[in-house]
Design a protein around this motif. Sequence first.
Motif, PDB file in Angstrom:
ATOM      1  N   TYR A  28     -27.311  68.423  11.596  1.00  0.00           N
ATOM      2  CA  TYR A  28     -27.614  69.501  12.536  1.00  0.00           C
ATOM      3  C   TYR A  28     -26.436  70.471  12.628  1.00  0.00           C
ATOM      4  O   TYR A  28     -25.300  70.054  12.878  1.00  0.00           O
ATOM      5  N   LEU A  29     -26.741  71.745  12.443  1.00  0.00           N
ATOM      6  CA  LEU A  29     -25.760  72.818  12.626  1.00  0.00           C
ATOM      7  C   LEU A  29     -26.054  73.508  13.942  1.00  0.00           C
ATOM      8  O   LEU A  29     -27.188  73.951  14.175  1.00  0.00           O
ATOM      9  N   LEU A  30     -25.050  73.591  14.791  1.00  0.00           N
ATOM     10  CA  LEU A  30     -25.183  74.303  16.055  1.00  0.00           C
ATOM     11  C   LEU A  30     -24.036  75.280  16.179  1.00  0.00           C
ATOM     12  O   LEU A  30     -22.871  74.917  15.967  1.00  0.00           O
ATOM     13  N   GLY A  31     -24.372  76.512  16.510  1.00  0.00           N
ATOM     14  CA  GLY A  31     -23.356  77.546  16.608  1.00  0.00           C
ATOM     15  C   GLY A  31     -23.469  78.334  17.904  1.00  0.00           C
ATOM     16  O   GLY A  31     -24.566  78.538  18.438  1.00  0.00           O
ATOM     17  N   CYS A  32     -22.338  78.762  18.419  1.00  0.00           N
ATOM     18  CA  CYS A  32     -22.283  79.624  19.601  1.00  0.00           C
ATOM     19  C   CYS A  32     -22.379  81.076  19.144  1.00  0.00           C
ATOM     20  O   CYS A  32     -21.549  81.535  18.350  1.00  0.00           O
ATOM     21  N   GLU A  33     -23.371  81.784  19.638  1.00  0.00           N
ATOM     22  CA  GLU A  33     -23.584  83.165  19.198  1.00  0.00           C
ATOM     23  C   GLU A  33     -22.454  84.090  19.641  1.00  0.00           C
ATOM     24  O   GLU A  33     -22.163  85.072  18.962  1.00  0.00           O
ATOM     25  N   ARG A  34     -21.818  83.782  20.763  1.00  0.00           N
ATOM     26  CA  ARG A  34     -20.758  84.657  21.252  1.00  0.00           C
ATOM     27  C   ARG A  34     -19.465  84.460  20.467  1.00  0.00           C
ATOM     28  O   ARG A  34     -18.877  85.409  19.954  1.00  0.00           O
ATOM     29  N   SER A  35     -19.027  83.206  20.343  1.00  0.00           N
ATOM     30  CA  SER A  35     -17.728  82.929  19.720  1.00  0.00           C
ATOM     31  C   SER A  35     -17.819  82.754  18.212  1.00  0.00           C
ATOM     32  O   SER A  35     -16.795  82.768  17.530  1.00  0.00           O
ATOM     33  N   ARG A  36     -19.032  82.530  17.697  1.00  0.00           N
ATOM     34  CA  ARG A  36     -19.278  82.237  16.272  1.00  0.00           C
ATOM     35  C   ARG A  36     -18.615  80.935  15.841  1.00  0.00           C
ATOM     36  O   ARG A  36     -18.333  80.726  14.670  1.00  0.00           O
ATOM     37  N   ARG A  37     -18.386  80.041  16.777  1.00  0.00           N
ATOM     38  CA  ARG A  37     -17.836  78.719  16.476  1.00  0.00           C
ATOM     39  C   ARG A  37     -18.991  77.723  16.361  1.00  0.00           C
ATOM     40  O   ARG A  37     -20.007  77.863  17.059  1.00  0.00           O
TER      41      ARG A  37
END
Length: 230
Positions: free
Chosen positions: A16-25
């Motif tokens: 599973y890949l999960l990313g924060c749209e704001r920080s791009r982390r």
Amino acid sequence: MIFRQLFEPETSTYSYLLGCERSRRAVLIDPVASEVDGYIQLLQALNLKLIYTLETHVHADHITGAGLLRNTLGSKSIVHRDAGAMCADLLVTDGVLLQVGELEFAVLHTPGHTAGCVSYAMADRVFTGDALLIGGSGRTDFQQGDAGQLYDSITGKLFILPPDTLVYPGHDYQGNTVSTIKQEMVKNARLGGGKSRDEFIATMQDLKLAYPKFIDQALPANQSCGLAAE
């Protein structure tokens, strides 16, 4: 939130890949070594920086991509302190909160399949590794497995989550992709419908499963984060 469910067909493993749209982390849960090039391409396409690889346990059926990703992208490997992978950058315990941008994961120690199994819970979903599967559970006949302990983990840590919590497992062999806590509490063949601890233990003892195909290669490799021991 950016979310991708990724599937490795040889071992029917979900990552599973999960990313924060704001920080791009971003984080990757249970990455597979053979898929690392694809992960890197996906991260680049989504403009994400990989911060952590989160292992639900030391796997016996595939080799983790954590070490390769750390060497290539500088990500840090996370496992439970009882998992037997001292190569990891961060050894976590029950109740630890991991923050990546606006994403937050609570570490739930859910042993029984192995001693070092964890699930990663978010506000609306939980990544259960090989503890709770869709309609089933992880096996308990090797690698410090304990059927009674697994029953306690699932009923005491996972089945107390909100009923509409999405369940994303580490494997599925029937083409299922997601369940809910409510569905598993009602329909899970091994411990749903209020099955007792003794009933679950008896079920697990009667499975008579084959020796894991890749365990002799996967276990030592994963104790070195997927890399050959120095």
